[in-house]
Scaffold this motif. Structure first.
Motif, PDB file in Angstrom:
ATOM      1  N   HIS A  84       0.875   1.235 -13.648  1.00 24.62           N
ATOM      2  CA  HIS A  84       0.902   1.334 -12.193  1.00 24.62           C
ATOM      3  C   HIS A  84       1.426   0.033 -11.568  1.00 24.62           C
ATOM      4  O   HIS A  84       2.119   0.057 -10.565  1.00 24.62           O
ATOM      5  N   ARG A  85       1.129  -1.115 -12.189  1.00 22.89           N
ATOM      6  CA  ARG A  85       1.616  -2.397 -11.674  1.00 22.89           C
ATOM      7  C   ARG A  85       3.138  -2.503 -11.836  1.00 22.89           C
ATOM      8  O   ARG A  85       3.835  -3.000 -10.950  1.00 22.89           O
ATOM      9  N   VAL A  86       3.650  -2.026 -12.981  1.00 22.68           N
ATOM     10  CA  VAL A  86       5.099  -2.045 -13.215  1.00 22.68           C
ATOM     11  C   VAL A  86       5.793  -1.145 -12.197  1.00 22.68           C
ATOM     12  O   VAL A  86       6.817  -1.513 -11.618  1.00 22.68           O
ATOM     13  N   SER A  87       5.224   0.034 -11.950  1.00 21.30           N
ATOM     14  CA  SER A  87       5.793   0.965 -10.981  1.00 21.30           C
ATOM     15  C   SER A  87       5.844   0.332  -9.588  1.00 21.30           C
ATOM     16  O   SER A  87       6.861   0.412  -8.895  1.00 21.30           O
ATOM     17  N   PHE A  88       4.755  -0.311  -9.191  1.00 21.81           N
ATOM     18  CA  PHE A  88       4.693  -0.956  -7.871  1.00 21.81           C
ATOM     19  C   PHE A  88       5.737  -2.071  -7.771  1.00 21.81           C
ATOM     20  O   PHE A  88       6.449  -2.173  -6.780  1.00 21.81           O
ATOM     21  N   LYS A  89       5.832  -2.893  -8.810  1.00 21.03           N
ATOM     22  CA  LYS A  89       6.761  -4.025  -8.781  1.00 21.03           C
ATOM     23  C   LYS A  89       8.213  -3.555  -8.734  1.00 21.03           C
ATOM     24  O   LYS A  89       9.036  -4.137  -8.026  1.00 21.03           O
ATOM     25  N   PRO A  97      -1.969  -9.374  -6.150  1.00 18.62           N
ATOM     26  CA  PRO A  97      -3.164  -9.610  -6.971  1.00 18.62           C
ATOM     27  C   PRO A  97      -3.773  -8.320  -7.513  1.00 18.62           C
ATOM     28  O   PRO A  97      -4.223  -8.271  -8.645  1.00 18.62           O
ATOM     29  N   VAL A  98      -3.786  -7.274  -6.683  1.00 20.70           N
ATOM     30  CA  VAL A  98      -4.365  -5.989  -7.083  1.00 20.70           C
ATOM     31  C   VAL A  98      -3.450  -4.873  -6.594  1.00 20.70           C
ATOM     32  O   VAL A  98      -2.949  -4.922  -5.473  1.00 20.70           O
ATOM     33  N   VAL A  99      -3.215  -3.880  -7.455  1.00 17.40           N
ATOM     34  CA  VAL A  99      -2.483  -2.678  -7.054  1.00 17.40           C
ATOM     35  C   VAL A  99      -3.500  -1.546  -6.994  1.00 17.40           C
ATOM     36  O   VAL A  99      -4.144  -1.228  -7.986  1.00 17.40           O
ATOM     37  N   MET A 100      -3.672  -0.973  -5.808  1.00 19.11           N
ATOM     38  CA  MET A 100      -4.685   0.057  -5.580  1.00 19.11           C
ATOM     39  C   MET A 100      -4.059   1.448  -5.612  1.00 19.11           C
ATOM     40  O   MET A 100      -2.941   1.646  -5.151  1.00 19.11           O
ATOM     41  N   LYS A 115      -0.672   0.901  -3.450  1.00 19.55           N
ATOM     42  CA  LYS A 115      -0.546  -0.086  -2.380  1.00 19.55           C
ATOM     43  C   LYS A 115      -1.112  -1.426  -2.844  1.00 19.55           C
ATOM     44  O   LYS A 115      -1.974  -1.484  -3.723  1.00 19.55           O
ATOM     45  N   ALA A 116      -0.605  -2.488  -2.241  1.00 20.58           N
ATOM     46  CA  ALA A 116      -1.058  -3.838  -2.570  1.00 20.58           C
ATOM     47  C   ALA A 116      -2.396  -4.089  -1.890  1.00 20.58           C
ATOM     48  O   ALA A 116      -2.687  -3.555  -0.824  1.00 20.58           O
TER      49      ALA A 116
END
Length: 191
Positions: A84-89, A97-100, A115-116
């Motif tokens: 999910h962090r890779v997708s957000f980035k 700091p956190v991906v929700m 969302k961040a």
């Protein structure tokens, strides 16, 4: 004159394709004489593991997952990232700091559902949605390993002049327990 391996600093005798036996073996196995398999960038490999559905639907991660349910993807150099962090980035260009997850599905990698945030926002969201740990450990006498009763603790607190070792022997506990009761780190709820 003996031919040597074409790899700088090797110095071993040539075997095949300009390499010594060691480097030739690595070349056959991995496609590279140094033994490191060339891998596609993480952004390219990422989409192989996504079941892309409608724009508003969850996109399940079909690759490796943690026990907690979050998707994982390797960078190729012994480092794992949250899917999910890779997708957000990839979508937003930065790593907060956190991906929700807005959808509350840990395996979802749809950028529209992410969302961040901060750790405090994530914890508040978790509590608001009722996903926090609701089990409360029994305290005091209710705990299965308790040797003391609340009356015992009141008695211990009422005798501040007695040495912890002597009180511990009287109540069948160690002196450290007596000290923790006296300094307030144990049995806080008993006054």
């Amino acid at each position: 004159m003996t031919r040597l391996c074409s790899i700088d600093g090797c110095g071993l005798k040539h075997s095949s394709l300009g390499f010594c036996r060691n480097h030739h073996s690595r070349f056959k196995r991995t496609g590279s004489p140094d033994g490191i398999r060339p891998r596609a960038p993480i952004e390219v490999r990422f989409w192989k593991f996504v079941d892309k559905r409608g724009d508003n639907d969850c996109w399940p991660w079909t690759g490796k997952r943690q026990k907690t349910g979050y998707g994982r993807i390797s960078s190729g150099q012994f480092k794992q990232y949250g899917a999910h962090r890779v997708s957000f980035k990839m979508e937003n260009g930065f790593d907060p700091p956190v991906v929700m997850h807005i959808c509350d599905n840990r395996w979802c990698v749809n950028p529209a559902h992410l969302k961040a945030g901060t750790m405090a926002e994530n914890n508040a969201d978790m509590r608001a949605k009722g996903r926090h740990n609701t089990t409360i450990r029994p305290r005091g006498e209710g705990h299965h390993r308790s040797k003391l009763t609340e009356a015992d603790v009141r008695e211990i607190k009422s005798r501040p002049d007695m040495k912890p070792g002597k009180l511990g022997k009287e109540f069948g506990v160690k002196s450290a327990v007596i000290q923790r009761i006296r300094n307030g780190s144990a049995w806080k709820h008993v006054t």
